[in-house]
Motif scaffolding. Structure first.
Motif, PDB file in Angstrom:
ATOM      1  N   ALA A   1      15.903  83.530  52.174  1.00  0.00           N
ATOM      2  CA  ALA A   1      16.313  82.286  51.509  1.00  0.00           C
ATOM      3  C   ALA A   1      17.801  82.299  51.200  1.00  0.00           C
ATOM      4  CB  ALA A   1      15.504  82.096  50.231  1.00  0.00           C
ATOM      5  N   GLU A   2      18.304  83.398  50.666  1.00  0.00           N
ATOM      6  CA  GLU A   2      19.728  83.481  50.342  1.00  0.00           C
ATOM      7  C   GLU A   2      20.587  83.492  51.594  1.00  0.00           C
ATOM      8  OE1 GLU A   2      19.971  86.931  47.903  1.00  0.00           O
ATOM      9  OE2 GLU A   2      19.272  85.901  46.091  1.00  0.00           O
ATOM     10  N   ALA A   3      20.094  84.076  52.681  1.00  0.00           N
ATOM     11  CA  ALA A   3      20.844  84.072  53.931  1.00  0.00           C
ATOM     12  C   ALA A   3      21.034  82.651  54.453  1.00  0.00           C
ATOM     13  CB  ALA A   3      20.123  84.922  54.974  1.00  0.00           C
ATOM     14  N   MET A   4      20.099  81.752  54.128  1.00  0.00           N
ATOM     15  CA  MET A   4      20.217  80.351  54.556  1.00  0.00           C
ATOM     16  C   MET A   4      20.960  79.494  53.547  1.00  0.00           C
ATOM     17  SD  MET A   4      16.446  79.641  56.208  1.00  0.00           S
ATOM     18  CE  MET A   4      15.562  80.063  54.699  1.00  0.00           C
ATOM     19  N   GLY A   5      21.486  80.110  52.477  1.00  0.00           N
ATOM     20  CA  GLY A   5      22.173  79.336  51.454  1.00  0.00           C
ATOM     21  C   GLY A   5      21.247  78.740  50.416  1.00  0.00           C
ATOM     22  N   GLY A   6      20.003  79.217  50.350  1.00  0.00           N
ATOM     23  CA  GLY A   6      19.058  78.721  49.361  1.00  0.00           C
ATOM     24  C   GLY A   6      18.831  79.721  48.249  1.00  0.00           C
ATOM     25  N   THR A   7      17.880  79.423  47.388  1.00  0.00           N
ATOM     26  CA  THR A   7      17.532  80.317  46.287  1.00  0.00           C
ATOM     27  C   THR A   7      16.018  80.411  46.179  1.00  0.00           C
ATOM     28  OG1 THR A   7      17.561  78.515  44.647  1.00  0.00           O
ATOM     29  CG2 THR A   7      19.620  79.736  45.006  1.00  0.00           C
ATOM     30  N   LEU A   8      15.552  81.506  45.565  1.00  0.00           N
ATOM     31  CA  LEU A   8      14.127  81.699  45.331  1.00  0.00           C
ATOM     32  C   LEU A   8      13.950  82.334  43.974  1.00  0.00           C
ATOM     33  CD1 LEU A   8      11.157  81.732  46.278  1.00  0.00           C
ATOM     34  CD2 LEU A   8      11.595  83.973  47.322  1.00  0.00           C
ATOM     35  N   HIS A   9      13.143  81.720  43.121  1.00  0.00           N
ATOM     36  CA  HIS A   9      12.862  82.301  41.821  1.00  0.00           C
ATOM     37  C   HIS A   9      11.432  81.969  41.416  1.00  0.00           C
ATOM     38  CE1 HIS A   9      14.055  78.152  40.764  1.00  0.00           C
ATOM     39  NE2 HIS A   9      13.274  78.303  39.707  1.00  0.00           N
ATOM     40  N   ALA A  10      10.961  82.665  40.396  1.00  0.00           N
ATOM     41  CA  ALA A  10       9.579  82.527  39.946  1.00  0.00           C
ATOM     42  C   ALA A  10       9.525  81.789  38.622  1.00  0.00           C
ATOM     43  CB  ALA A  10       8.938  83.902  39.809  1.00  0.00           C
ATOM     44  N   GLU A  11       8.498  80.949  38.460  1.00  0.00           N
ATOM     45  CA  GLU A  11       8.250  80.226  37.219  1.00  0.00           C
ATOM     46  C   GLU A  11       6.772  80.367  36.857  1.00  0.00           C
ATOM     47  OE1 GLU A  11       9.291  76.179  37.811  1.00  0.00           O
ATOM     48  OE2 GLU A  11      11.465  76.529  37.949  1.00  0.00           O
ATOM     49  N   ASP A  12       6.482  80.136  35.583  1.00  0.00           N
ATOM     50  CA  ASP A  12       5.085  80.120  35.153  1.00  0.00           C
ATOM     51  C   ASP A  12       4.425  78.819  35.596  1.00  0.00           C
ATOM     52  OD1 ASP A  12       5.173  82.602  33.903  1.00  0.00           O
ATOM     53  OD2 ASP A  12       5.968  81.738  32.043  1.00  0.00           O
ATOM     54  N   THR A  13       3.183  78.926  36.043  1.00  0.00           N
ATOM     55  CA  THR A  13       2.401  77.734  36.367  1.00  0.00           C
ATOM     56  C   THR A  13       1.768  77.203  35.085  1.00  0.00           C
ATOM     57  OG1 THR A  13       1.911  78.588  38.567  1.00  0.00           O
ATOM     58  CG2 THR A  13       0.484  76.828  37.716  1.00  0.00           C
ATOM     59  N   PRO A  14       1.973  75.940  34.754  1.00  0.00           N
ATOM     60  CA  PRO A  14       1.326  75.401  33.547  1.00  0.00           C
ATOM     61  C   PRO A  14      -0.183  75.609  33.609  1.00  0.00           C
ATOM     62  CG  PRO A  14       2.963  73.852  34.405  1.00  0.00           C
ATOM     63  CD  PRO A  14       2.819  74.943  35.415  1.00  0.00           C
ATOM     64  N   GLY A  15      -0.730  76.200  32.561  1.00  0.00           N
ATOM     65  CA  GLY A  15      -2.156  76.484  32.524  1.00  0.00           C
ATOM     66  C   GLY A  15      -2.507  77.858  33.038  1.00  0.00           C
ATOM     67  N   GLY A  16      -1.491  78.641  33.495  1.00  0.00           N
ATOM     68  CA  GLY A  16      -1.741  79.999  33.972  1.00  0.00           C
ATOM     69  C   GLY A  16      -1.457  80.135  35.449  1.00  0.00           C
ATOM     70  N   GLY A  17      -0.840  81.254  35.801  1.00  0.00           N
ATOM     71  CA  GLY A  17      -0.524  81.497  37.203  1.00  0.00           C
ATOM     72  C   GLY A  17       0.979  81.610  37.407  1.00  0.00           C
ATOM     73  N   LEU A  18       1.382  81.651  38.669  1.00  0.00           N
ATOM     74  CA  LEU A  18       2.786  81.831  39.029  1.00  0.00           C
ATOM     75  C   LEU A  18       3.171  80.817  40.085  1.00  0.00           C
ATOM     76  CD1 LEU A  18       5.165  83.813  38.412  1.00  0.00           C
ATOM     77  CD2 LEU A  18       4.548  84.993  40.525  1.00  0.00           C
TER      78      LEU A  18
END
Length: 868
Positions: free
Chosen positions: A806-823
């Motif tokens: 993702a970064e090699a293409m000029g993008g970003t990747l990050h993690a967030e909490d899923t509302p109600g549980g999960g990722l």
């Protein structure tokens, strides 16, 4: 064989005429009989440039096959075999196709120069490595192809090919730069007037700095002391008083009026008397001048006006900014002051600005109280008062009728002796005591006009007079010496405190520290020499200044040993012994800085080795366990099928074959991730960026997960994204596989996409156990598996590879909490319409050679393996 000379045509943007200017120079040299060949020149289908190639000998290019495509590169061997006098090599920052002799074209050029071949080349300002962040902030495009600044700075000639933004845009509109189908997009993006103006200014300033380096070297080599006002350099004289900040801001405003203006703030500590400088105030002023883009200098000088003028002339300054004196009116009896003296002695080539401030005439203390070494004027005054004063007093007392008495006469003569001691020191006072005693004996002690003394009381009085006069003169002289010592020690302590603070904070490198030594003591050059043992030759660990550094410490004017095998060597003049104490501290700090730099390099290398060792250890663990698990399953299934002892039913055979297929798929997935991680670690991932719709790529990434385990929501109305389709597919596939792995049974993973401003976000949502906030970054590290994931679940590279791609293409990747549980994994990509001026068609080969254009402001388009 001598090294060849390098000439570079530098431009602010593609299309300004660098290649055309290079070819014009080649034709001029050929007409003069120079053996000139075209090693590599790309005309990019520009008719005027293509015509300029006619009449020039062109070296046949080397043809390379890579990933099923054909490319051409400069044939270095052919150029070396031909051995021309001059070789034309276009696009210095170009990245060669894998399999070429060198990774970068500037490395090819270095080989030609080492072989004694002169090279003429071209480069754009955006390709200089140090300016990558600046160019990205201006244009929004990060340049993948760069050349180290030092390579360009070492060029024997750098010629700026300049063109106004309006003229360049007209050239593009007429089709002289890009093909007609690319013109509109280029003009509305990268080649906007604001972008071109900023890049042009960047190129002009960079070349101006390079010209300034040439000028400094020339002035140093030819010992030119006269000021050449080629660039506004403003020296600010600081006293450490509160008015310093006003002066610095005033100088900064003056510098802004001239392009490329430079501010140099200098504080001069006198060894023969210090002003009341506040260390805290000096620290604030140093911070202020550095925040305004200037530099701060600390210099020791016996004569402040002379030291200030010497510094200004040495820096080729054009203006000096001083504050109005803080002395009260009556204090001017001690001299005209620094400002008046500097203005009188500056000469016609150096302007002096006297700036008013709030501290004018508020007082700065008696100069006598801070006096140190007595000057010639005061010593002369002491002799006049001590010798001439008693004579005049004798004439006065012998021509008046008043009889003051011997005691009063002695007090008057003693007053002159004390005055001589205050003004001129010990020797004028001693001479005054001798003259006064003789005059008192001859004119005022009976019998008059005879050396003898009749009354014993008068003899005792005269002896006491001589004793008191000598004692007073000795005390005054001792006080002056102690004042001088205290002033000098204070100057030294300020310098050492400033030096130690910088070194401890890590703000000073070896070169900066040596420059501080040279500047402080007014030397021509400073070098730190070292050797391994007493019999080994000396080597130079670092040097600054003009001229050649001394090869041995004994060749220098001043040398200070640092231990057994290191020495600080200075050239320019012989320093007095009292300066060696401070110089020894500088030498010791130089050794400390050198050791720290070497330790830092060793620490960085150790860190890299430790990281590599950690990855190798994890890789061995993965190979020894995670890769053996599917191999063991495949081996067992194959052995069972080949066994003659058991008659397998069709259902059993199908089950065993299915196990073999699953094991092979798992093995392929693990090996693929390991290879991808290896590419990311070595920096060999170079995306082939093109515009594509998400609905063409994302569905293909779901082939590795069970059917029915993913819900897909990618609207067809989304804008196109600028990505490498293969890398995007692999990133999404890894994210989806990771989400499915951690989703509960019967849980479905949601893959959705939406447009936000100039970005397009792909969200992979699961309802699994989730990840705590403190671990959300750690899960993207290589060989990391969160929680109680089983060993057979993988080697922990999926998310690391996904983020790297993702970064090699000029993008970003990050993690967030899923509302109600999960990722939820959020993959942010650039929309195709928001590429900030990147000309259309990155990755399209030029029509002439099938090779990507390296002068265009786009990502590198070297083909890589496309993961499907």
């Amino acid at each position: 064989m001598g090294r060849g000379k390098l000439r570079i045509y530098l431009g602010a943007a593609p299309g300004v005429g660098k290649t055309y200017a290079m070819l014009s120079e080649a034709h001029r040299r050929v007409e003069r009989g120079t053996d000139c060949v075209v090693a590599f020149v790309e005309h990019h289908d520009r008719p005027r440039t293509e015509v300029m190639l006619h009449g020039l000998e062109q070296i046949r290019r080397r043809r390379l096959e890579y990933r099923g495509s054909a490319f051409t590169e400069m044939d270095v061997d052919a150029v070396l075999a031909r051995r021309p006098q001059v070789a034309l090599v276009d696009e210095l920052a170009h990245t060669n196709i894998p399999g070429s002799r060198n990774a970068k074209r500037w490395q090819d050029v270095e080989e030609l120069l080492a072989a004694g071949i002169d090279v003429i080349s071209t480069v754009n300002i955006q390709h200089l490595e140090s300016l990558g962040d600046v160019v990205e902030s201006i244009t929004g495009v990060r340049q993948r192809e760069t050349v180290p600044d030092e390579v360009v700075r070492r060029a024997d000639q750098i010629e700026l090919v300049d063109m106004s933004p309006q003229a360049l845009r007209r050239r593009m509109a007429h089709g002289n730069v890009y093909q007609p189908d690319k013109v509109d997009a280029a003009l509305s993006n990268y080649f906007r007037p604001g972008n071109l103006t900023a890049l042009r200014e960047l190129a002009l300033l960079w070349v101006a700095d390079r010209v300034d380096e040439y000028l400094k070297q020339y002035r140093s080599d030819h010992r030119v002391s006269k000021i050449w006002g080629s660039r506004e350099r403003i020296v600010v004289g600081l006293t450490g008083g509160p008015e310093g900040r006003t002066l610095i801001r005033r100088a900064a405003r003056l510098a802004e009026k001239g392009a490329g203006g430079e501010v140099l703030a200098v504080y001069i500590a006198r060894s023969d008397g210090l002003t009341s400088a506040s260390p805290k105030e000096l620290a604030l002023q140093r911070t202020l001048v550095e925040d305004l883009g200037g530099t701060f200098h600390h210099v020791v000088g016996d004569d402040i006006p002379a030291a200030l003028l010497a510094f200004a002339r040495g820096a080729n300054a054009t203006q000096i900014v001083l504050g109005s004196s803080r002395r009260k009116t009556w204090q001017y009896v001690f001299g005209p002051g620094v400002g008046v003296t500097v203005a009188r002695e500056s000469g016609p080539d150096l302007d002096v600005h006297i700036v008013t401030h709030e501290e004018v005439a508020k007082g700065r203390g008696l100069p006598v109280a801070r006096g140190a070494r007595l000057g010639r004027t005061r010593i002369l005054a002491g002799w006049l008062v001590g010798v001439g004063g008693p004579v005049l007093l004798t004439l006065l007392l012998t021509h008046i009728d008043a009889d003051l008495g011997l005691a009063n006469d002695m007090l008057l003569f003693l007053t002159l002796t004390v005055a001589a001691a205050l003004l001129g020191g010990l020797y004028p006072a001693l001479a005054s005591a001798a003259v006064c005693s003789l005059l008192l004996n001859w004119f005022f002690t009976p019998p008059l006009r005879r050396i003898t003394i009749a009354d014993p009381k008068n003899l005792l009085a005269l002896v006491i007079f001589i004793f008191v006069a000598v004692a007073v003169a000795s005390v005054v002289d001792l006080a002056a010496r102690r004042t001088h010592q205290a002033a000098r020690l204070r100057a030294e302590s300020e310098i050492l405190s400033f030096l130690a603070g910088n070194v401890l904070r890590g703000e000073t490198g070896l070169t900066e520290l040596l420059e501080r030594v040279r500047e402080t003591f007014g030397m021509e050059s400073a070098a730190l020499l070292e050797r391994e043992s007493d019999v080994d030759p000396w080597t130079c660990a670092g040097r600054v200044g003009a001229g050649e550094a001394p090869v041995r410490p004994e060749d220098a004017d001043v040398d200070v040993p640092v231990g057994d095998h290191m020495a600080l060597a200075l050239t320019g003049r012989v320093l007095p012994a009292e300066d060696r104490r401070v110089l020894a501290a500088f030498a010791a700090q130089s050794a400390v800085v050198l050791d720290r730099q070497r330790l830092q390099r060793e620490a960085d290398q150790a860190k890299e080795l430790a990281e590599g060792n950690r990855i190798r250890t994890a890789l061995l663990a993965a190979v020894s366990h995670d890769l053996r698990t599917p191999l063991a399953g495949i081996k067992a299934a194959v052995s069972s099928l080949r066994s003659d002892d058991v008659a397998w039913s069709e259902e059993d055979e199908a089950e065993l074959l299915e196990g073999i297929e699953e094991g092979a798929d798992r093995l392929d997935h693990l090996v693929g991730n390991l290879l991808d991680m290896s590419r990311l670690q070595t920096g060999t991932v170079t995306p082939l960026i093109r515009e594509i719709d998400l609905d063409e790529v994302v569905p293909m990434a779901l082939g590795g997960v069970p059917e029915g385990s993913v819900d897909l929501d990618v609207p067809e109305t989304l804008p196109m994204v600028a990505v490498d389709p293969g890398l995007l597919e692999r990133s999404v596939a890894n994210l989806v596989e990771n989400a499915v792995k951690y989703s509960p049974d019967a849980g479905r993973v949601l893959v959705s996409a939406s447009a936000i401003a100039d970005r397009v976000e792909v969200r992979v949502v699961d309802r699994g156990p989730g990840v705590p906030d403190e671990a959300k970054e750690r899960i993207f590290a290589p060989f990391q598996r969160y929680g109680d994931a089983p060993r057979g679940a993988g080697v922990g590279l999926g998310l690391a590879v996904a983020r790297g791609f993702a970064e090699a293409m000029g993008g970003t990747l990050h993690a967030e909490d899923t509302p109600g549980g999960g990722l939820t994994m959020v993959l942010s990509l650039r929309a195709a319409g928001a590429r900030s001026g990147e000309p259309p068609g990155p990755g399209e080969p030029s029509h002439a050679t099938g090779h990507p254009r390296s002068d265009e402001p786009v990502h590198s388009v070297r083909p890589e393996r496309q993961t499907t």
